[in-house]
Design an enzyme around this catalytic site. Structure first.
Site, short mmCIF file in Angstrom:
data_model
loop_
_atom_site.label_atom_id
_atom_site.label_comp_id
_atom_site.label_asym_id
_atom_site.label_seq_id
_atom_site.Cartn_x
_atom_site.Cartn_y
_atom_site.Cartn_z
N GLU A 1 -0.49 -2.30 5.24
CA GLU A 1 0.49 -2.21 6.33
C GLU A 1 0.44 -0.85 6.98
O GLU A 1 0.61 -0.73 8.20
CB GLU A 1 1.90 -2.48 5.79
N GLU A 2 0.19 0.19 6.19
CA GLU A 2 0.24 1.56 6.72
C GLU A 2 -0.83 1.84 7.77
O GLU A 2 -0.68 2.76 8.57
CB GLU A 2 0.11 2.57 5.58
N ASP B 1 0.80 -1.22 0.00
CA ASP B 1 0.00 0.00 0.00
C ASP B 1 0.83 1.27 0.00
O ASP B 1 1.98 1.30 0.44
CB ASP B 1 -0.98 0.02 1.18
N HIS C 1 7.96 8.44 4.16
CA HIS C 1 6.74 9.25 4.37
C HIS C 1 6.94 10.71 3.96
O HIS C 1 5.99 11.49 4.08
CB HIS C 1 6.23 9.16 5.82
#
Length: 440
Positions: free
Chosen positions: A163-164, A105, A406
């Site tokens: 996962e995020e 993701d 990020h």
């Protein structure tokens, strides 16, 4: 010396030879010989995935591409596991089951890299490198399939969603993962990181922090901006809360312990002359031990409620969980075995111990959710330009000049990042698979 630190003098010569053979695993040289032939195609795939990012549980295109390619390599592929997850299984005789995992993701980040293959999806970006993870796993699955004559065992390739938001691994486990695909003998995986490309970093024990993400709603009383005396101002209440939360780590956690408390979002009001009646904070907490986690969470609750009471709030704040990651704990013996194998291929001086990192990961669910604990080894591999890193370190500007995961500027160097990731994952798998048995 045994893994528990004892001398192990009662071992027989036969036992030592057998365990040595197990540690050696299957030879990686012939499998890795095929990397040059697929590198360009993998680089194209990576750029394609980067340009078309998908958010958590929306990874339909990415999952379909992973499934299609894995099936073409000869794997038995199951789609839709835990939502959008993909599992690719290759049976190749008796031996261990090795799970190789990549997350898929992207993040709700607007890309600012300026790359020709930058995200084409407004407000969505592969700012954490999961596109690189998918590409590396597909490369490793291809090399392992082509080298079946050199190993024996079973490979389970896992392309994990979400996962995020700390939900994907658990969703796949809850979807009957072990019953459908078997319990692995080892869980292996990797994450690209902002240190020099070509290096691998792995730490035994607690390696990635636990995370608690909280939503805090502060309730005040709205009024006209010209008459603050008629209000209970949630903006001031929120500002005081943010500042007081910063004292938890500095004043309540011992210097020998580690914790991080971050307020990543503060939202309140719509107009300059209106005092709103509510404010919302989103708080992110990182810890490594249950004791520190309990202490920090209690402190957050105490401070939030205390600031509201001090402000005269007529309604108690609401604190709700957004998501949570457990501590990722790497098995020491698995790290030793895996790191040694990778070091034999890329050079022992290129495999480092970065110490614990404050990032978090949910891959550990695959190792801890079965009826028995499964050895886990999860490592980092560098994705930053080595020359830029060296220059930034010389100038003391690393944090400023090298984008982190990020960041809207995060963009792994395609090579040698890709080759290192494929090499590490392939080599790690072969370290756990058995060498091929001669035909009888």
């Amino acid at each position: 010396m045994a893994a528990d630190g004892t001398a192990g003098n009662d071992r027989t010569e036969e036992t030592e030879e057998t365990e040595g053979a197990d540690r050696t695993g299957a030879p990686p040289s012939r499998a890795l010989a095929g990397l040059d032939a697929i590198k360009d195609g993998l680089a194209d795939l990576y750029r394609d995935l980067h340009a078309r990012p998908e958010l958590s549980f929306e990874e339909h295109r990415t999952a379909a591409e992973a499934a299609r390619r894995a099936a073409s390599y000869g794997y038995e592929v199951t789609e839709g596991v835990g939502g959008t997850g993909v599992v690719a299984v290759l049976e190749n005789g008796p031996g261990p089951t090795v799970l190789l995992r990549a997350d898929m993701d992207a993040l709700p980040v607007t890309e600012r890299t300026g790359l020709p293959y930058a995200s084409r999806t407004e407000g969505v970006m592969h700012a954490c490198g999961h596109d690189m993870h998918v590409t590396c796993l597909l490369g490793a699955l291809k090399l392992l399939a082509d080298a079946r004559a050199d190993w024996s065992g079973r490979i389970v390739g896992v392309f994990q969603p979400a996962e995020e938001i700390a939900q994907g691994a658990q969703a796949m486990v809850d979807d009957g993962f072990y019953a459908r695909f078997g319990t692995p003998d080892v869980v292996l995986g990797q994450h690209v990181a902002p240190f020099p490309a070509g290096l691998v970093g792995v730490h035994a024990g607690p390696a990635f922090a636990a995370t608690d993400a909280l939503r805090v709603r502060l309730f005040g009383k709205g009024a006209h901006g010209s008459r603050p005396e008629a209000s209970i101002d949630p903006v001031v209440m929120a500002a005081s809360t943010v500042m007081r939360l910063q004292t938890i780590v500095s004043r309540e956690i011992a210097g020998t312990e580690t914790a991080v408390v971050t307020v990543g979002s503060l939202q309140a009001g719509t107009k300059d002359n209106i005092i709103p009646d509510e404010a919302e904070l989103k708080v992110n907490i990182r810890t490594y031990t249950p004791e520190v986690r309990t202490r920090v969470l209690a402190a957050v609750e105490r401070i939030v409620k205390g600031e509201a009471a001090t402000a005269g709030a007529e309604k108690e704040p609401e604190i709700t969980e957004i998501d949570a990651f457990p501590v990722l704990c790497n098995d020491a013996a698995a790290v030793e075995r895996t790191a040694a194998a990778i070091g034999d291929v890329i050079g022992a001086d290129r495999v480092l111990d970065p110490g614990p990192v404050t990032g978090s990961e949910d891959v550990g669910h695959f190792a801890t959710s079965a009826e028995r604990d499964i050895p886990l080894c999860y490592w980092l591999f560098g994705g930053a330009d080595p020359e830029k890193v060296a220059a930034a370190q010389r100038g003391g500007t690393f944090e400023r000049d090298i984008p982190s995961n990020h960041s809207p500027f995060f963009a792994p160097l395609v090579e040698p990042t890709l080759s290192t990731g494929v090499t590490a994952l392939t080599t790690a798998a072969l370290a756990w698979l058995e060498g091929a048995r001669p035909a009888k």
